[in-house]
Design an enzyme around this catalytic site. Sequence first.
Site, short mmCIF file in Angstrom:
data_model
loop_
_atom_site.label_atom_id
_atom_site.label_comp_id
_atom_site.label_asym_id
_atom_site.label_seq_id
_atom_site.Cartn_x
_atom_site.Cartn_y
_atom_site.Cartn_z
N ARG A 13 50.48 71.64 32.19
CA ARG A 13 50.21 71.57 30.75
C ARG A 13 48.78 71.96 30.44
O ARG A 13 48.51 73.06 29.97
CB ARG A 13 50.52 70.16 30.21
N ASP A 14 47.85 71.12 30.72
CA ASP A 14 46.46 71.39 30.37
C ASP A 14 45.92 72.61 31.09
O ASP A 14 45.06 73.33 30.57
CB ASP A 14 45.60 70.16 30.70
N HIS A 205 39.08 62.43 33.41
CA HIS A 205 39.58 63.80 33.31
C HIS A 205 38.37 64.71 33.19
O HIS A 205 37.79 64.85 32.11
CB HIS A 205 40.47 63.89 32.06
N HIS A 207 36.33 68.43 33.72
CA HIS A 207 36.33 69.87 33.93
C HIS A 207 35.11 70.22 34.77
O HIS A 207 34.08 69.54 34.71
CB HIS A 207 36.31 70.61 32.59
N CYS A 238 38.44 75.07 29.29
CA CYS A 238 38.37 74.77 27.86
C CYS A 238 37.94 76.00 27.07
O CYS A 238 36.90 76.60 27.38
CB CYS A 238 37.40 73.62 27.60
N ASN A 247 40.03 72.72 35.02
CA ASN A 247 40.04 71.34 35.46
C ASN A 247 39.60 71.26 36.92
O ASN A 247 39.66 72.22 37.67
CB ASN A 247 41.47 70.78 35.36
#
Length: 296
Positions: A13-14, A205, A207, A238, A247
């Site tokens: 997903r991300d 979470h 990055h 991002c 990530n």
Amino acid sequence: MPESVRIVEVGPRDGLQNEKVAIPVTTRLELIKRLAAAGLRSIEVGSFVSPKRIPQMAGTDQVVRQLPMDDEVRYPVLVPNQQGMAAAIDAGAREIAIFASASETFSWKNINCSIAESIERFRPVVEMANANHVAVRGYVSCVLGCPYEGPVPIDAVVSVSQRLAQLGCYEISLGDTIGIGTPLQARTAVRAVAQDIGIDALAVHFHDTRGQAMANILACLEEGVAVVDSAVAGLGGCPYARGATGNVSTEDLLFMLHGMGVTTGVDLGSVIDAGLFISAELGRSTGSKVAQAMIA
């Protein structure tokens, strides 16, 4: 330092939603299958957002419908509003994630409303989730910095985390959305939020935009955090962060945790294989340093 860590795999997903190449449903399902076979027990598989806004997530309903929702693996999906929640329920989702920002400017730029309004938007979503026995996880973005405001006050991070917890999120994931934080900042944020909602309700979470993600994770583990989000092959990045590298890689995280004797229940070699599979589908090399070293 926790004896065991639960990894929340966010690559499908991300990770994929920020990749330039849109991956078909069949390939996404194959990736998820491989990640589950590797031992990952929390895999974020998509989001019920408009395909016009995030075309990479088109077909999430098809993904969810073809997953074994009665097994021991959790397959959360991101839900932005009531319409998305209704679609998630209809597809058979058993867990959702909702999100809010610790930065007012980021909230307006990202979802066109204030932080307070974003929380209120999710109130009926959580009510729908509760009525349908769907678990709810919460994300807080920009906890260590905002691309528009710069440093974010710790009080804002605590406030948003508290409101999501009060809304009904069983777990709050604190996100360094633009990968700008350093270990002392990460430790301070976790410690402040933990004093309010408890360390057991927190995840992190990070990055890896500036190469600080692993150091930040270690600092948070030392505070007692036992849940970490990561993405196979370091997928994503991002769109608001210049030079974002995605990530933190699940492979690199596993290598560190296993090297410290921390139990994860996940097989590193199988995750490396899954990362090479999806990287080939994307037409690029893996973003995992560990994978690069092991296949060299």
